[in-house]
Design an enzyme around this catalytic site. Structure first.
Site, PDB file in Angstrom:
ATOM      1  N   GLY A 154       0.826  -1.212   0.000  1.00 17.94           N
ATOM      2  CA  GLY A 154       0.000   0.000   0.000  1.00 17.94           C
ATOM      3  C   GLY A 154       0.859   1.261   0.000  1.00 17.94           C
TER       4      GLY A 154
ATOM      5  N   ASP B 149      -5.603   1.032   3.150  1.00 21.89           N
ATOM      6  CA  ASP B 149      -4.706   1.568   2.116  1.00 21.89           C
ATOM      7  C   ASP B 149      -5.254   2.835   1.478  1.00 21.89           C
ATOM      8  OD1 ASP B 149      -2.501  -0.116   2.188  1.00 21.89           O
ATOM      9  OD2 ASP B 149      -3.550  -1.668   1.062  1.00 21.89           O
TER      10      ASP B 149
ATOM     11  N   LYS C 197      18.182 -13.081  -0.292  1.00 20.92           N
ATOM     12  CA  LYS C 197      17.852 -14.220  -1.151  1.00 20.92           C
ATOM     13  C   LYS C 197      16.820 -13.814  -2.211  1.00 20.92           C
ATOM     14  CE  LYS C 197      19.823 -17.697   0.209  1.00 20.92           C
ATOM     15  NZ  LYS C 197      21.160 -17.987  -0.374  1.00 20.92           N
TER      16      LYS C 197
ATOM     17  N   PRO D 274      12.800 -16.523  -3.774  1.00 14.47           N
ATOM     18  CA  PRO D 274      11.333 -16.390  -3.643  1.00 14.47           C
ATOM     19  C   PRO D 274      10.762 -15.406  -4.674  1.00 14.47           C
ATOM     20  CG  PRO D 274      12.380 -16.269  -1.483  1.00 14.47           C
ATOM     21  CD  PRO D 274      13.487 -16.266  -2.490  1.00 14.47           C
TER      22      PRO D 274
ATOM     23  N   GLN E 228      11.994 -14.766  -7.621  1.00 14.85           N
ATOM     24  CA  GLN E 228      12.003 -15.440  -8.934  1.00 14.85           C
ATOM     25  C   GLN E 228      10.752 -16.306  -9.087  1.00 14.85           C
ATOM     26  OE1 GLN E 228      15.761 -17.401  -9.890  1.00 14.85           O
ATOM     27  NE2 GLN E 228      16.823 -16.069  -8.441  1.00 14.85           N
TER      28      GLN E 228
ATOM     29  N   LYS F 190      21.209  -9.762 -10.442  1.00 19.63           N
ATOM     30  CA  LYS F 190      20.749 -11.149 -10.460  1.00 19.63           C
ATOM     31  C   LYS F 190      19.243 -11.204 -10.760  1.00 19.63           C
ATOM     32  CE  LYS F 190      20.992 -15.500  -8.308  1.00 19.63           C
ATOM     33  NZ  LYS F 190      21.503 -16.338  -7.249  1.00 19.63           N
TER      34      LYS F 190
ATOM     35  N   CYS G   1     -15.220   9.800  18.377  1.00 21.65           N
ATOM     36  CA  CYS G   1     -16.449   9.042  18.172  1.00 21.65           C
ATOM     37  C   CYS G   1     -16.869   8.328  19.459  1.00 21.65           C
ATOM     38  CB  CYS G   1     -16.307   8.095  16.985  1.00 21.65           C
ATOM     39  SG  CYS G   1     -17.911   7.654  16.296  1.00 21.65           S
TER      40      CYS G   1
ATOM     41  N   HIS H 233     -14.791  11.394  12.921  1.00 16.97           N
ATOM     42  CA  HIS H 233     -13.432  10.844  12.982  1.00 16.97           C
ATOM     43  C   HIS H 233     -12.460  11.826  12.324  1.00 16.97           C
ATOM     44  CE1 HIS H 233     -14.324   6.696  14.314  1.00 16.97           C
ATOM     45  NE2 HIS H 233     -15.490   6.912  13.725  1.00 16.97           N
TER      46      HIS H 233
ATOM     47  N   GLU I 145      -9.400  11.919  12.390  1.00 19.86           N
ATOM     48  CA  GLU I 145      -8.168  11.263  11.920  1.00 19.86           C
ATOM     49  C   GLU I 145      -8.211  10.953  10.421  1.00 19.86           C
ATOM     50  OE1 GLU I 145     -10.434   9.950  13.961  1.00 19.86           O
ATOM     51  OE2 GLU I 145     -10.657   7.784  13.739  1.00 19.86           O
TER      52      GLU I 145
HETATM   53  N1  GLN Z   1     -20.341   2.547  18.676  1.00 20.42           N
HETATM   54  C1  GLN Z   1     -20.598   3.943  18.503  1.00 20.42           C
HETATM   55  C2  GLN Z   1     -21.718   4.213  17.522  1.00 20.42           C
HETATM   56  O1  GLN Z   1     -22.096   3.371  16.773  1.00 20.42           O
HETATM   57  C3  GLN Z   1     -19.331   4.666  18.077  1.00 20.42           C
HETATM   58  C4  GLN Z   1     -18.858   4.278  16.732  1.00 20.42           C
HETATM   59  C5  GLN Z   1     -17.435   4.676  16.462  1.00 20.42           C
HETATM   60  O2  GLN Z   1     -16.656   4.923  17.352  1.00 20.42           O
HETATM   61  N2  GLN Z   1     -17.071   4.713  15.195  1.00 20.42           N
HETATM   62  O3  GLN Z   1     -22.256   5.299  17.494  1.00 20.42           O
END
Ligand code: GLN
Length: 555
Positions: free
Chosen positions: A27, A80, A197, A200, A202, A233, A396, A527, A529
């Site tokens: 990835g 990914d 090596k 693998p 190859q 090689k 969340c 989220h 992140e």
């Molecule tokens: N379980 C919680 C919900 O469904 C939180 C979900 C999560 O953290 N993504 O609302």
């Protein structure tokens, strides 16, 4: 009627397949190839093909498969895809992801709709043709000149054979527009582990040959760089053009991989293979980032509290990869080195006093999650952070449980809980969203959560508002439960600030505590992140890291 001229497409396709074994960073390799082509001014897009029958990744357990990543349009997909977005700094969509299940599902739907005009629908060519059509759709949607497609699993497996067949068919049609890259593991033997090596790899090439394919490039994944002898090689044994075996050694920082590939001039070699002119690369900001990572000295310790049932760090890192990356992005932009540790919330249930270990951290995160296990331990951890003024960031589930904790201990709502765990709680401060009830009752679990990007409006003079520097945001979601509207006023009266809400004001998106009473206590229903990028750290993660830098952990 105007004559329709059909413009010949110059679209180019790079396919990335794996050899020898999985889990060697295919990835990141695909993302890096996309990155070095994009950094030469090409419009690129990345596609992931997963060979399993699941229609998407939404129903899979992250501790087995890794994180479920969510796109703006609500697609629940493989981790990914997160790497692609982070490397390319682009928002991708559901056109960029497919599984065996989703491919069959669309072919079968077409068959039911009589779209094959009475013909017998054969696996070959129909399934590979559907795959190719999806790649073109992804290219069109993303206005891409080059599509980089990663095929999950390794060559020689039964599961991905139809995807390799798609590559063969496309190559037959557009020979000069298809480049095949084999990412292969090169193990090392000998006392110092320096005897690499090639055998693998190859064998992996022979497996590709057996399905009518031959790689144009081999990326040799080893713990050290491939030496000249090993490269020669592999070139010789696998009939590769000179210079087309590329060294892909282990790195401390995944964002160094594109830089490493450029040491072997992979970008221009791919362009040449396509008959395109070599181009100068512009990756200055990326190189700067790489230097920033290397020069960060001051460490900050971030604890991630979850239910970990003794799994190894490797799986944990895979299950929370976007959280880890978001912490890193923010930390490096603040010139500190993050040290991330996993803290098992079940321990805090078994031995309540052990929660005091949290004081050794600069900041604590409770990430997303589902179900009952370890929840009381998480709530104990959140209480400790709130009372001891340790920077806390809840994502969340981590936000929902912070609301539960606050309701129980600060708002004095005895036995408050989330209805996910205790539907009979006298104070269900977190409750199922009204339109989610029917999904649970009908056991209709696939792609039915509140998924993807939704806007939220922010309250002025809050941590959230000053972090984003704007009153309107859009963030990605994946949940069925929400702050119970009936308790909002009561919780606010006791001190919770709901600093972000849906535009109609009904759904609470961000909760925080007053900055005057706590250095950083923030939870998000979404989220964050998923939207953090190496060159654009997420504003809330940045604020969390800044507060964590100021925190003085106990020794
Ligand atoms: N379980 C919680 C919900 O469904 C939180 C979900 C999560 O953290 N993504 O609302």
């Amino acid at each position: 009627m105007a004559k329709r001229t059909q413009k010949k497409s110059n679209r180019k396709y790079v396919f990335v397949v794996g050899g020898v074994m999985s889990g060697v960073g295919k990835g990141v390799a695909s993302s890096s190839i996309a990155k070095i082509l994009q950094s030469r001014g090409y419009e690129v897009t990345s596609v992931k093909i997963d060979p399993y029958v699941n229609v998407d990744a939404g129903t899979m357990n992250p501790t087995e498969h890794g994180e479920v990543f969510v796109l703006d349009d609500g697609m629940e997909c493989d981790q990914d895809m997160g790497n692609y977005e982070r490397f390319l700094n682009r928002d991708l969509s559901s056109t960029n992801y497919m599984t065996t299940g989703s491919i069959y599902q669309s072919v079968i739907t077409k068959e039911r709709n009589l779209e094959f005009e009475g013909k017998q629908v054969e696996v070959v060519p129909r399934i590979p043709l559907e795959v190719i059509a999806r790649l073109d759709k992804a290219a069109l949607k993303n206005k891409a000149e080059i599509v980089i497609t990663e095929i999950g699993g390794t060559v020689g497996e039964y599961e991905n054979i139809l995807f390799l067949e798609a590559v063969r068919m496309l190559k037959l049609r557009k020979h000069d527009d298809v480049v095949l890259v084999l990412v292969s593991f090169v193990p090392a033997l000998g006392a110092g582990g320096t005897e690499l090596k090639t055998k693998p790899t190859q064998h992996a090439v022979r497996s590709l040959n057996a399905v009518g394919l031959h790689p144009d490039f081999i990326l040799g994944r080893a713990h050290i760089p491939l030496d000249k002898k090993r490269k020669e090689k592999l070139e010789f044994m696998c009939s590769l053009e000179k210079g087309n075996v590329i060294s892909a050694p282990n790195v401390d920082n995944i964002y160094d991989v594109p830089i490493n590939f450029e040491k072997d001039e992979l970008g221009n070699k791919i362009l040449l293979k396509f008959g395109l002119k070599p181009k100068k690369i512009n990756m200055a900001d990326w190189r700067e980032l790489s230097l920033a990572v290397k020069s960060a000295r001051k460490e900050i310790k971030i604890g991630i509290v979850g239910k970990y049932f003794g799994s190894g760090d490797f799986m944990l890192a895979d299950s929370y990869i976007s959280v880890i990356e978001a912490v890193k992005h923010a930390a490096y932009s603040e010139k500190v080195k993050p040290v991330i540790e996993w803290l098992d919330s079940i321990e805090y249930e078994r031995r309540p006093a052990s929660v005091r270990e949290l004081s050794k951290y600069n900041g604590i995160i409770v990430p997303g999650g589902f179900g009952e296990r370890g929840v009381e331990g998480k709530i104990a951890a959140i209480k400790y952070c709130r009372e001891n003024k340790i920077p806390y960031f809840g994502l969340c589930y981590g936000m929902q449980l912070a609301v539960v904790e606050f309701a129980r201990h600060a708002a004095k709502l005895k036995n408050a809980n989330t209805a996910e765990i205790d539907p009979k709680s006298p104070h269900p401060v977190i409750d199922i969203m009204p339109d989610q009830k029917k999904n649970l009752e009908a056991k209709n679990f696939g792609a039915t959560m509140r998924l993807g990007a939704y806007p939220a409006l922010l309250k002025k003079n809050t941590i959230a508002f000053s972090a984003y520097g704007s009153g309107k945001i859009s963030e990605r979601h994946r949940h069925r439960y929400e702050v119970n509207p009936q308790y909002i006023e009561r919780l606010e009266k006791s001190g919770i600030i709901f600093s972000g809400a849906s535009p109609d004001g009904k759904l609470m998106e961000i909760m925080e505590l007053d900055r005057k009473t706590h250095p950083f206590f923030v939870g998000t229903q979404f989220h964050p992140e998923f939207k953090s990028r190496p060159l654009h750290p997420h504003p809330l993660f940045k604020e969390f890291i800044k507060a964590s830098i100021h925190q003085k952990p106990a020794r």
